[in-house]
Design an enzyme around this catalytic site. Sequence first.
Site, short mmCIF file in Angstrom:
data_model
loop_
_atom_site.label_atom_id
_atom_site.label_comp_id
_atom_site.label_asym_id
_atom_site.label_seq_id
_atom_site.Cartn_x
_atom_site.Cartn_y
_atom_site.Cartn_z
N GLY A 54 -13.89 31.70 115.25
CA GLY A 54 -12.69 30.99 114.82
C GLY A 54 -12.98 29.65 114.18
N LYS A 79 22.97 13.47 117.16
CA LYS A 79 22.36 14.63 117.81
C LYS A 79 21.59 14.17 119.03
CE LYS A 79 18.38 16.27 116.18
NZ LYS A 79 17.41 16.86 115.26
N HIS A 130 8.15 12.23 108.22
CA HIS A 130 9.26 12.24 109.17
C HIS A 130 9.74 10.81 109.48
CE1 HIS A 130 11.88 13.34 112.35
NE2 HIS A 130 11.19 12.66 113.23
C1 R5P Z 1 14.12 15.82 113.69
O1 R5P Z 1 14.23 14.66 114.05
C2 R5P Z 1 13.82 16.25 112.29
O2 R5P Z 1 14.28 15.33 111.36
C3 R5P Z 1 14.42 17.63 112.02
O3 R5P Z 1 15.82 17.54 112.14
C4 R5P Z 1 13.91 18.64 113.00
O4 R5P Z 1 12.52 18.58 113.04
C5 R5P Z 1 14.33 20.03 112.64
O5 R5P Z 1 13.84 20.90 113.61
P1 R5P Z 1 14.61 22.24 113.96
O6 R5P Z 1 14.78 22.98 112.67
O7 R5P Z 1 13.69 22.96 114.93
O8 R5P Z 1 15.89 21.86 114.61
#
Ligand code: R5P
Length: 301
Positions: free
Chosen positions: A38, A192, A130
């Site tokens: 691997g 969220k 990110h």
């Molecule tokens: C989170 O903080 C990112 O900005 C995305 O919203 C997240 O990574 C999306 O992940 P999933 O599609 O698994 O909800």
Amino acid sequence: MNSPKIFAGSSNPNLAKLVSQKSKIPLGDIELGNFSDGEVDVWVKNDVNNSDVFILQSNSTEVNKHIVELALIADALKRSGAHKITAVIPYFGYSRKEKQSRPGEPISAKVVADLITSSGINKIICLDLHADAIVGFFNVPVIYLSALETLANRIRKEKLSSPVVVAPDVGGVRRARNFAAYLNAPLAVIEKHRQTNKRDAIEVLSITGELIGDTAIIVDDIISTGGTIIESAQVLKRKGVKKIIVCAIHGVFALNAIKNLEKSPIDKIFVTDSIANRIKNNKIQNVSVAGLFANCLLQEI
Ligand code: R5P
């Protein structure tokens, strides 16, 4: 001095090919493989002595393999006498762990940045991380590109009537606001909450901003399981939004994401080719960032 070349890792050869075609910087000759246990192995076949070279590699699924491969290609180029090694990283995996959310956790994005740059890379070109702060994790110069304008230009062609741009979480407000500015559209924000005991589970709490009009464009950096955008779309539907479009930079599409997105109330998803996308799906449309990278590479040679 030998002429510049782009070496493609195994993560996204199509994007590397497109960038090469657009920039007229040829692809390098490289053999990529695995030993039977691997371990990753690479072999650079060109003479790169004294030349400027680019490695295009997204740290996408299989993320760990791609990180090691990138580091080994860089080491091979360095040992072959390359003058400047630039890593072009359209998707930087591990970027979602850029801070500790509880004691005892690593800062994975910093570890990966250190791993990559310790292999002899002189410069990084990356796209919509990110968190912007990750740029500072690299101890070499970074060119930080964004695909938001490219996505906004594509969305304009849809001729949507008075869309509202929606950030699916508080962390994405700046990104969504920038996107809204390109479209001259209003902004709404979904708050969220992610349950810390379940890695991929989310809970939606509230929406701020006015949901005027029939159309919402959810803007996110990553689609992984699809949970965030599906949950957001369901909330928007309950609030009376008729058409839901998603614009995302990086399409990870982990687990059953595609199946779940198909069944979801989302009408269309626009995602860039920062991650190789072999999905054949009418709902998901590809927006290429090859031109963006090609222009950037041309400035670097
Ligand atoms: C989170 O903080 C990112 O900005 C995305 O919203 C997240 O990574 C999306 O992940 P999933 O599609 O698994 O909800």
